[in-house]
Design a protein around this motif. Structure first.
Motif, PDB file in Angstrom:
ATOM      1  N   UNK A  26       0.799  -1.217   0.000  1.00  0.00           N
ATOM      2  CA  UNK A  26       0.000   0.000   0.000  1.00  0.00           C
ATOM      3  C   UNK A  26       0.831   1.265   0.000  1.00  0.00           C
ATOM      4  N   UNK A  27       0.138   2.385  -0.178  1.00  0.00           N
ATOM      5  CA  UNK A  27       0.786   3.691  -0.121  1.00  0.00           C
ATOM      6  C   UNK A  27       0.973   4.082   1.344  1.00  0.00           C
ATOM      7  N   UNK A  28       2.016   4.839   1.653  1.00  0.00           N
ATOM      8  CA  UNK A  28       2.306   5.171   3.055  1.00  0.00           C
ATOM      9  C   UNK A  28       1.151   5.862   3.773  1.00  0.00           C
ATOM     10  N   UNK A  29       0.460   6.775   3.088  1.00  0.00           N
ATOM     11  CA  UNK A  29      -0.645   7.491   3.727  1.00  0.00           C
ATOM     12  C   UNK A  29      -1.756   6.557   4.187  1.00  0.00           C
ATOM     13  N   UNK A  30      -2.144   5.605   3.337  1.00  0.00           N
ATOM     14  CA  UNK A  30      -3.244   4.708   3.675  1.00  0.00           C
ATOM     15  C   UNK A  30      -2.809   3.652   4.710  1.00  0.00           C
ATOM     16  N   UNK A  31      -1.575   3.156   4.584  1.00  0.00           N
ATOM     17  CA  UNK A  31      -1.093   2.178   5.573  1.00  0.00           C
ATOM     18  C   UNK A  31      -0.982   2.844   6.948  1.00  0.00           C
ATOM     19  N   UNK A  32      -0.500   4.089   6.976  1.00  0.00           N
ATOM     20  CA  UNK A  32      -0.409   4.820   8.248  1.00  0.00           C
ATOM     21  C   UNK A  32      -1.801   4.993   8.859  1.00  0.00           C
ATOM     22  N   UNK A  33      -2.789   5.263   8.019  1.00  0.00           N
ATOM     23  CA  UNK A  33      -4.168   5.395   8.499  1.00  0.00           C
ATOM     24  C   UNK A  33      -4.625   4.100   9.174  1.00  0.00           C
ATOM     25  N   UNK A  34      -4.394   2.972   8.528  1.00  0.00           N
ATOM     26  CA  UNK A  34      -4.828   1.691   9.093  1.00  0.00           C
ATOM     27  C   UNK A  34      -4.080   1.368  10.395  1.00  0.00           C
ATOM     28  N   UNK A  35      -2.824   1.791  10.468  1.00  0.00           N
ATOM     29  CA  UNK A  35      -2.066   1.576  11.702  1.00  0.00           C
ATOM     30  C   UNK A  35      -2.659   2.389  12.850  1.00  0.00           C
ATOM     31  N   UNK A  36      -2.967   3.647  12.552  1.00  0.00           N
ATOM     32  CA  UNK A  36      -3.539   4.512  13.600  1.00  0.00           C
ATOM     33  C   UNK A  36      -4.895   3.992  14.057  1.00  0.00           C
ATOM     34  N   UNK A  37      -5.617   3.356  13.135  1.00  0.00           N
ATOM     35  CA  UNK A  37      -6.932   2.799  13.462  1.00  0.00           C
ATOM     36  C   UNK A  37      -6.840   1.394  14.059  1.00  0.00           C
ATOM     37  N   UNK A  38      -5.603   0.897  14.192  1.00  0.00           N
ATOM     38  CA  UNK A  38      -5.376  -0.467  14.717  1.00  0.00           C
ATOM     39  C   UNK A  38      -6.124  -1.534  13.919  1.00  0.00           C
ATOM     40  N   UNK A  39      -6.144  -1.357  12.595  1.00  0.00           N
ATOM     41  CA  UNK A  39      -6.861  -2.308  11.745  1.00  0.00           C
ATOM     42  C   UNK A  39      -6.066  -3.580  11.456  1.00  0.00           C
ATOM     43  N   UNK A  40      -4.762  -3.566  11.716  1.00  0.00           N
ATOM     44  CA  UNK A  40      -3.991  -4.808  11.597  1.00  0.00           C
ATOM     45  C   UNK A  40      -2.861  -4.784  12.621  1.00  0.00           C
ATOM     46  N   UNK A  41      -2.399  -5.962  12.957  1.00  0.00           N
ATOM     47  CA  UNK A  41      -1.375  -6.130  13.976  1.00  0.00           C
ATOM     48  C   UNK A  41       0.005  -6.165  13.317  1.00  0.00           C
ATOM     49  N   UNK A  42       0.932  -5.357  13.807  1.00  0.00           N
ATOM     50  CA  UNK A  42       2.262  -5.282  13.194  1.00  0.00           C
ATOM     51  C   UNK A  42       3.252  -6.287  13.778  1.00  0.00           C
ATOM     52  N   UNK A  43       2.868  -6.987  14.831  1.00  0.00           N
ATOM     53  CA  UNK A  43       3.840  -7.841  15.533  1.00  0.00           C
ATOM     54  C   UNK A  43       4.329  -9.018  14.687  1.00  0.00           C
ATOM     55  N   UNK A  44       3.537  -9.410  13.678  1.00  0.00           N
ATOM     56  CA  UNK A  44       3.917 -10.552  12.838  1.00  0.00           C
ATOM     57  C   UNK A  44       4.713 -10.149  11.597  1.00  0.00           C
ATOM     58  N   UNK A  45       4.887  -8.828  11.379  1.00  0.00           N
ATOM     59  CA  UNK A  45       5.583  -8.359  10.169  1.00  0.00           C
ATOM     60  C   UNK A  45       7.087  -8.588  10.322  1.00  0.00           C
ATOM     61  N   UNK A  46       7.620  -9.498   9.502  1.00  0.00           N
ATOM     62  CA  UNK A  46       9.042  -9.843   9.556  1.00  0.00           C
ATOM     63  C   UNK A  46       9.834  -9.243   8.402  1.00  0.00           C
ATOM     64  N   UNK A  47       9.144  -8.975   7.278  1.00  0.00           N
ATOM     65  CA  UNK A  47       9.814  -8.436   6.084  1.00  0.00           C
ATOM     66  C   UNK A  47       9.193  -7.096   5.689  1.00  0.00           C
ATOM     67  N   UNK A  48      10.045  -6.147   5.320  1.00  0.00           N
ATOM     68  CA  UNK A  48       9.596  -4.833   4.856  1.00  0.00           C
ATOM     69  C   UNK A  48      10.236  -4.542   3.514  1.00  0.00           C
ATOM     70  N   UNK A  49       9.411  -4.143   2.538  1.00  0.00           N
ATOM     71  CA  UNK A  49       9.917  -3.731   1.225  1.00  0.00           C
ATOM     72  C   UNK A  49       9.548  -2.270   1.012  1.00  0.00           C
ATOM     73  N   UNK A  50      10.542  -1.439   0.734  1.00  0.00           N
ATOM     74  CA  UNK A  50      10.309  -0.046   0.378  1.00  0.00           C
ATOM     75  C   UNK A  50      10.584   0.069  -1.118  1.00  0.00           C
ATOM     76  N   UNK A  51       9.550  -0.088  -1.929  1.00  0.00           N
ATOM     77  CA  UNK A  51       9.717  -0.113  -3.385  1.00  0.00           C
ATOM     78  C   UNK A  51       9.644   1.310  -3.938  1.00  0.00           C
ATOM     79  N   UNK A  52      10.485   1.570  -4.940  1.00  0.00           N
ATOM     80  CA  UNK A  52      10.592   2.932  -5.517  1.00  0.00           C
ATOM     81  C   UNK A  52      10.765   3.944  -4.376  1.00  0.00           C
ATOM     82  N   UNK A  53      11.703   3.630  -3.470  1.00  0.00           N
ATOM     83  CA  UNK A  53      11.895   4.442  -2.277  1.00  0.00           C
ATOM     84  C   UNK A  53      12.232   5.894  -2.626  1.00  0.00           C
ATOM     85  N   UNK A  54      13.058   6.089  -3.656  1.00  0.00           N
ATOM     86  CA  UNK A  54      13.423   7.454  -4.056  1.00  0.00           C
ATOM     87  C   UNK A  54      12.195   8.258  -4.462  1.00  0.00           C
ATOM     88  N   UNK A  55      11.243   7.574  -5.131  1.00  0.00           N
ATOM     89  CA  UNK A  55      10.021   8.258  -5.556  1.00  0.00           C
ATOM     90  C   UNK A  55       9.151   8.588  -4.342  1.00  0.00           C
TER      91      UNK A  55
END
Length: 435
Positions: free
Chosen positions: A114-143
């Motif tokens: 997802x896009x950072x704005x929408x993922x941040x929204x879901x995090x603030x709303x506690x819509x998913x649990x981050x404790x199981x996230x083991x891998x992070x991909x920052x695609x087109x990070x420069x963009x």
């Protein structure tokens, strides 16, 4: 899952050098910084090692992929689904239904993109649990940095307590990687100057007077003829101006720029993908990270100001070692430091016929995934109820609440009338020509 089986699902004969290196080095478990040009196969390069680390018996989001645009997110989702892994993936982005996204989290996906704005929204709303996230991909990070997503990305990454591996993907070399990315003792994989995946491009220069530029472009379009082409402009006003001319000349085309509604932009890309339109006029928004097919011809109606932008535009053609041609239209006095003086001139001396419309046209169906409709259902609907033959049906794409199918242009108007109001999966469905 075996890599060869994945490639078979994607109809790719073999991995390229970039993909092989990323997959091998990912096995070491270290963070990876991957630098490679547009069109080099970066998506598959990180998806395979991500997949290899997913655990089928673990509930919750295991991999988070952050992207700068919804189009790139949808492309990654589509590629992952084509791999046929059995793992769930969800794509979240601004403009998409929050309700549908929340529903998707009721049975958490293994991969969340997802896009950072929408993922941040879901995090603030506690819509998913981050404790199981083991891998992070920052695609087109420069963009993502260019688009000003630093704050959201910093917030998201700071809320991932159990990360084991990070993939930072970029199409340009960065002077400094922000601390919030959290890279630690990373391995760098640099394919930016790798000739093996550089596009086989022929450049052609066309000289014209400023006041004749539109007319010159139209002659070039006619000379290229019945082939797909992307026309790049620096400003949306130029996109609209070219579109007005092609409308006047009754030439089927579409446009793509940041001033359009998201739905209209997605529909334009969809019609370009399925061959309903062969001419797409765009700003640099379409230069990278979009799910569009290889095109044989790029036209730079206005040349960009930087070499990076020029490289990304040309990455839309001649992808993965195919050949292509890029036309550069120059007005008098125009000079660009990143271009050499050895570009051959292209003459437009002949009288060229206006290209024919594509043999395909897109129809819209008001039913999608949330109605339990899939591609097989639509094929059956078009063949059994619509009376089409198999070779009269082209590419089909199914969205949340709608679906689009390419059908033979000569049959489309009558077909839409015939199908509208007929039942698909037990409910009457609206069918019309896609605008």
């Amino acid at each position: 899952m075996e890599v060869q089986k994945l490639l078979s699902s994607l109809r790719i004969p073999q991995l390229n050098n970039l993909q092989c290196e990323v997959i091998e080095k990912a096995k070491l478990g270290k963070d990876l910084l991957v630098l490679a040009p547009t069109g080099s196969g970066k998506t598959l390069a990180f998806l395979i090692p991500v997949l290899q680390k997913l655990q089928s018996d673990l509930k919750g989001v295991q991999c988070l992929i952050l992207v700068p645009s919804r189009e790139l997110g949808l492309q990654i989702e589509q590629v992952f689904k084509q791999m046929g892994t059995g793992f769930k993936i969800t794509c979240c982005y601004g403009g998409h239904s929050v309700k549908l996204e929340r529903q998707s989290f009721s049975e958490a996906p293994a991969v969340l993109v997802g896009t950072p704005g929408r993922i941040a929204f879901h995090l603030r709303e506690n819509n998913f649990n981050t404790s199981s996230v083991a891998s992070l991909v920052l695609d087109e990070f420069d963009k993502s940095l260019e688009f000003g997503f630093e704050q959201d990305m910093s917030f998201i990454i700071g809320g991932l307590p159990n990360l084991k591996q990070r993939f930072l993907i970029s199409a340009t070399e960065m002077q400094e990687i922000p601390q919030f990315a959290g890279l630690n003792d990373e391995l760098k994989i640099d394919f930016l100057s790798e000739l093996a995946i550089a596009p086989d491009l022929t450049f052609k220069r066309i000289n014209t007077a400023a006041e004749d530029k539109l007319e010159t472009l139209f002659k070039l379009i006619c000379k290229i003829g019945d082939h797909s082409m992307l026309i790049f402009c620096n400003h949306r006003e130029a996109v609209e101006r070219i579109s007005d001319l092609l409308i006047e000349m009754d030439l089927v085309h579409d446009i793509f720029h940041g001033g359009m509604e998201q739905e209209d932009r997605e529909r334009a890309l969809l019609k370009f993908r399925n061959g309903s339109i062969k001419i797409l006029i765009t700003t640099d928004l379409a230069a990278r990270g979009l799910d569009i097919p290889e095109v044989a011809y790029i036209i730079h109606y206005q040349l960009p100001h930087t070499k990076d932008a020029f490289v990304h535009r040309n990455g839309r053609t001649a992808r993965m070692k195919a050949a292509g041609t890029a036309y550069l239209i120059f007005s008098e006095g125009e000079q660009f430091a990143y271009l050499g003086d050895d570009i051959d001139n292209e003459e437009l001396q002949g009288n060229y016929a206006i290209p024919p419309d594509s043999q395909w046209q897109t129809i819209y169906l008001a039913a999608g995934k949330k109605n339990k409709v899939n591609k097989i259902d639509i094929v059956g609907f078009l063949l059994k109820v619509g009376g089409l033959a198999k070779d009269e049906v082209g590419l089909i794409e199914v969205k949340d609440s709608s679906a689009y199918a390419a059908v033979k242009r000569k049959l489309a108007p009558q077909l839409a009338k015939k199908l509208s109001g007929q039942k698909l999966k037990g409910r009457k469905v609206k069918v019309e020509i896609a605008k």
